[in-house]
Design an enzyme around this catalytic site. Sequence first.
Site, PDB file in Angstrom:
ATOM      1  N   ASP A  65       9.607 -15.598   2.230  1.00 60.72           N
ATOM      2  CA  ASP A  65       9.696 -15.789   0.784  1.00 60.72           C
ATOM      3  C   ASP A  65       9.807 -14.432   0.104  1.00 60.72           C
ATOM      4  O   ASP A  65       9.298 -13.430   0.603  1.00 60.72           O
ATOM      5  CB  ASP A  65       8.456 -16.510   0.257  1.00 60.72           C
ATOM      6  CG  ASP A  65       8.536 -18.009   0.491  1.00 60.72           C
ATOM      7  OD1 ASP A  65       9.652 -18.525   0.590  1.00 60.72           O
ATOM      8  OD2 ASP A  65       7.471 -18.642   0.586  1.00 60.72           O
ATOM      9  N   GLU A 110      -3.187 -20.603 -25.168  1.00 62.02           N
ATOM     10  CA  GLU A 110      -2.645 -21.319 -26.319  1.00 62.02           C
ATOM     11  C   GLU A 110      -1.617 -20.481 -27.081  1.00 62.02           C
ATOM     12  O   GLU A 110      -0.536 -20.959 -27.431  1.00 62.02           O
ATOM     13  CB  GLU A 110      -3.781 -21.730 -27.249  1.00 62.02           C
ATOM     14  CG  GLU A 110      -3.337 -22.612 -28.398  1.00 62.02           C
ATOM     15  CD  GLU A 110      -4.503 -23.113 -29.221  1.00 62.02           C
ATOM     16  OE1 GLU A 110      -4.262 -23.800 -30.225  1.00 62.02           O
ATOM     17  OE2 GLU A 110      -5.659 -22.813 -28.854  1.00 62.02           O
ATOM     18  N   SER A 159      -0.536 -11.281 -26.800  1.00 61.04           N
ATOM     19  CA  SER A 159      -1.700 -10.420 -26.975  1.00 61.04           C
ATOM     20  C   SER A 159      -1.288  -9.232 -27.831  1.00 61.04           C
ATOM     21  O   SER A 159      -0.106  -9.045 -28.129  1.00 61.04           O
ATOM     22  CB  SER A 159      -2.221  -9.940 -25.611  1.00 61.04           C
ATOM     23  OG  SER A 159      -1.231  -9.162 -24.942  1.00 61.04           O
TER      24      SER A 159
END
Length: 677
Positions: free
Chosen positions: A305, A375, A379
């Site tokens: 990966d 929510e 920042s």
Amino acid sequence: MTKLNSNLFSTPLLLPAIKQSFVKLHPKILYKNPVMFVVAVGSLITTLSILSDLFSNNYENLNFTLQISIWLWFTVLFANFAEALAEGRGKAQAESLKKTRRDTQASIIDLKTKIMRTVSASTLVKGDHVVVNVGEVIPSDGTVVEGMATVDESAITGESAPVIRECGGDRSAVTGGTTVLSDKIIVMVTAEPGKSFLDKMISLVEGAERKKTPNEIALHILLCGLTIIFLLAVVTLKPFALFQNTSVSIVSLIALLVCLIPTTIGGLLSAIGIAGMDRVLQRNVIAMSGRAVEAAGDVDILLLDKTGTITVGNRMATEFFPCPNVTVDELAKASLAASWFDQTPEGRSIIKLANELHAYFQLPANSIPIPFTAETRMSGVDTPSESFRKGSMESISSWVNSLGSKLPEEVLANVTKISKLGGTPLVVAKGSKALGVIYLKDVVKPGISARFERIRAMGIRTIMITGDNKLTAAAIASEAGVDDFLAEAKPEDKLDLIKSFKKEGLMVAMTGDGTNDAPALAQADVGLAMNTGTQAAREAGNMIDLDSDPTKVIEIVEIGKQLLITRGALTTFSIANDVAKYFAIIPSLFLASIPSLGIFNIMHLASPESAILSAVIFNAIIIIILIPLALKGIKYRPRSAMSLLRYNLVVFGLGGVIVPFIGIKMIDLIINAFNLI
């Protein structure tokens, strides 16, 4: 996780191994190793012979028989010791896991009274409610019943970006062992007592099946065949001795049989296989069977990966894209301000990039940090005169819209451009004005290119698998130095790729952690699943990495090759030193009746009894000497099969012939110097 003592003979491993050496004398255990079973039967017969001589007051050969019997028992015990010592490290790892479970703490809360108490995570039961704060590890699988937070689940999803987990809906399930990055959540435990993922790991460590591999089965057949051949040969020596009027005791014939059958590799074979599994276990990888470890040694194709394996996992800031009429310096300063209180790897990388561009920002006093929340998804910081924000396009768009502005078209264009390249765009705003975009991208791990060079030297082809578009995949593949890549990969694409390679007769190894990796992990010859991956992935793989470090597959391949090389080298040595023991015993036994055998009496040992005892002692001692080599393994160096064959023949083949000649002669001199016979 506590690492095991690297000393093979440390007291915590040594004492239990000594005890198990005697436990393994049970016939139900011994019969699984036919060579050592024959030695054990011979030891029992010589012991009975001693008892018979004592009861009949026949002390003539008692000293010789006693010494032979002691050394034969030692041979069996040392072989058992080697196997027990290898197994002991796996049991020690299980104890380490249990300690980890005991040491993990959880904060239980009563939802009615709001009273909290701290308990060990191992005592949690289904239905308990636990509070998990920023930076804390979720102690058990469960469901979010209150709050919203960002959680680091990179090993499960295969993506570096954190995910949002909130009560209600489809995003409420959390996995034990993942870390809360922001906010606070209350989780209801859904795991049954004793059935947590850590409990399952302990069970796997203590009860992993050590099935024989095809290579090991073939070697067992060879050893059984050689044992039967030498058994028949030794049995015929008794009538031959009678015909030649030569006295050959049953004890001497048993000693001869033990010396001629491949006791060295027979005594160490189980230890070599178990040590291979335990060697990967020392790297916190559980191998479900010896077959998986050995298969790793024959791997032709290695599928990896991208995220977390080839790249560092956390995306790093690499470039600033300012809006028109905004300088790079102005954007860098605003980004620095917005990231001032951001302690995430991404935030620190933004500060580092701004510093490299010599951006300077002095944070005013009384500034208010604005932490990232699931929510708001942004920042920043509020200074007495300005507000700085950074976050997703949607969150910054909502922010500037609330201040009566909107995002410029250039910002939207750069966001689209970065997204198409497989990167993560972060928009930066100063008050109501959007200043530009930060480009977060996957960064190739330092030194990964050199590791792929090492893999390539083994003759293994490396292929990177990613869901990124072809442009991004090609750039990362080129920088990392992999041989090829599969972009925009879906689960069926991985599976089809593995099937196509196996149809060509190639051995395939793969790493994976998500449910979409499960089919491919099950299909691969070596499937390395991550500890913190999904249950489907863990059940599909034949190895589980407790540290969730996909790059370990490279080390596992080397361990597999080391196992095969060690087994081949010690088998070569074992068969070769049987030749020397043959020349030590046979001429001494029949020299008196067949003087022409004198040409083979190369060692000129003192007497037939001395020759037999010297060979038996050497036979036991050589197993002791080789135990560390069997457990540590022969160091692997990339080389061709022909080069390896030559090395084994010269070092272990020729050495296996020469060493016994020297060792047996030295033991013979010591025996006669101290008048032991």
